[in-house]
Design an enzyme around this catalytic site. Structure first.
Site, PDB file in Angstrom:
ATOM      1  N   LYS A   7       0.839  -1.199   0.000  1.00  0.00           N
ATOM      2  CA  LYS A   7       0.000   0.000   0.000  1.00  0.00           C
ATOM      3  C   LYS A   7       0.881   1.260   0.000  1.00  0.00           C
ATOM      4  CE  LYS A   7      -3.853  -2.369   2.318  1.00  0.00           C
ATOM      5  NZ  LYS A   7      -4.777  -2.337   3.490  1.00  0.00           N
ATOM      6  N   TYR A  25     -12.119  -2.751  -3.682  1.00  0.00           N
ATOM      7  CA  TYR A  25     -12.701  -2.886  -2.341  1.00  0.00           C
ATOM      8  C   TYR A  25     -14.235  -2.870  -2.378  1.00  0.00           C
ATOM      9  CZ  TYR A  25      -8.212  -2.484   0.178  1.00  0.00           C
ATOM     10  OH  TYR A  25      -6.959  -2.715   0.703  1.00  0.00           O
ATOM     11  N   ASN A  77      -1.939  -0.181   7.345  1.00  0.00           N
ATOM     12  CA  ASN A  77      -1.399  -1.524   7.622  1.00  0.00           C
ATOM     13  C   ASN A  77      -0.527  -2.096   6.485  1.00  0.00           C
ATOM     14  OD1 ASN A  77      -3.486  -2.088   5.899  1.00  0.00           O
ATOM     15  ND2 ASN A  77      -4.580  -3.471   7.277  1.00  0.00           N
ATOM     16  N   HIS A 107      -1.709  -5.578   1.365  1.00  0.00           N
ATOM     17  CA  HIS A 107      -2.978  -6.260   1.084  1.00  0.00           C
ATOM     18  C   HIS A 107      -2.675  -7.666   0.594  1.00  0.00           C
ATOM     19  CE1 HIS A 107      -6.835  -7.299  -0.784  1.00  0.00           C
ATOM     20  NE2 HIS A 107      -6.106  -7.747  -1.792  1.00  0.00           N
TER      21      HIS A 107
END
Ligand code: UDP
Ligand code: MG
Length: 151
Positions: free
Chosen positions: A12, A52, A115, A118
């Site tokens: 990301k 998403y 985070n 993915h």
């Protein structure tokens, strides 16, 4: 589960900005997975909304799209035994605070909204994500390491 299973792994924008590209690639490479596609992409919000789509309607969705569109991502496809499930284990839990040390999120992240990576959550979704991010198709080649990684 098969040796030809494929998963979509994406670093990301925060992972790219924090200089973790090599570290994340290294973990998949040294585990024995075969890299079959890789590119740096600055995705549009429209493209990310497709990626998403299952999360549309969640409170964090607008922020997620803004974060993911804030800079380039590294889009990759890795292939190998149980690639989808093993990829998720290597990433760690969605919330880095719940990720075990030794996982990518458990070693490099603290916040669910940042985070760093993915990974596809099922073989079916992996194939959908691969088509979305690599409509041009994937290069075919023999990975000579395979005879040393698989029985
Ligand atoms: N996310 C978030 N807040 C949440 C849940 C998810 O910001 O409460 C973000 C987070 O970056 C996560 C992404 O949305 O990685 C996709 O959520 P998903 O449940 O699919 O988690 P993942 O498959 O990435 O572990
Ligand atoms: Mg997910």
């Amino acid at each position: 589960m098969s040796v030809s299973e494929r998963t979509y792994i994406m670093i990301k924008p925060d992972g790219v900005q924090r200089g973790l590209v090599g570290e994340i690639i290294k973990r998949f490479e040294t585990r024995g997975f075969k890299l079959i596609a890789l590119k740096l992409v600055h995705a549009t919000p429209e493209h990310l909304e497709k990626h998403y789509a299952d999360l549309k309607g969640k409170g964090f969705f607008p922020g997620l799209i803004k974060y993911m569109a804030s800079g380039p991502v590294v889009a990759m496809v890795w292939q190998g035994l149980d690639a989808v499930k093993t990829g998720r284990v290597m990433l760690g839990a969605t919330n880095p605070l719940a990720s075990s040390p030794g996982t990518i999120r458990g070693d490099y992240a603290l916040s669910v909204g940042r985070n760093i990576c993915h990974g596809s959550d099922s073989v079916e979704n992996a194939e959908k994500e691969i088509s979305l991010w690599f409509p041009e198709g994937i290069v075919q080649y023999t990975h000579n390491q395979a005879i040393w990684v698989f029985e």
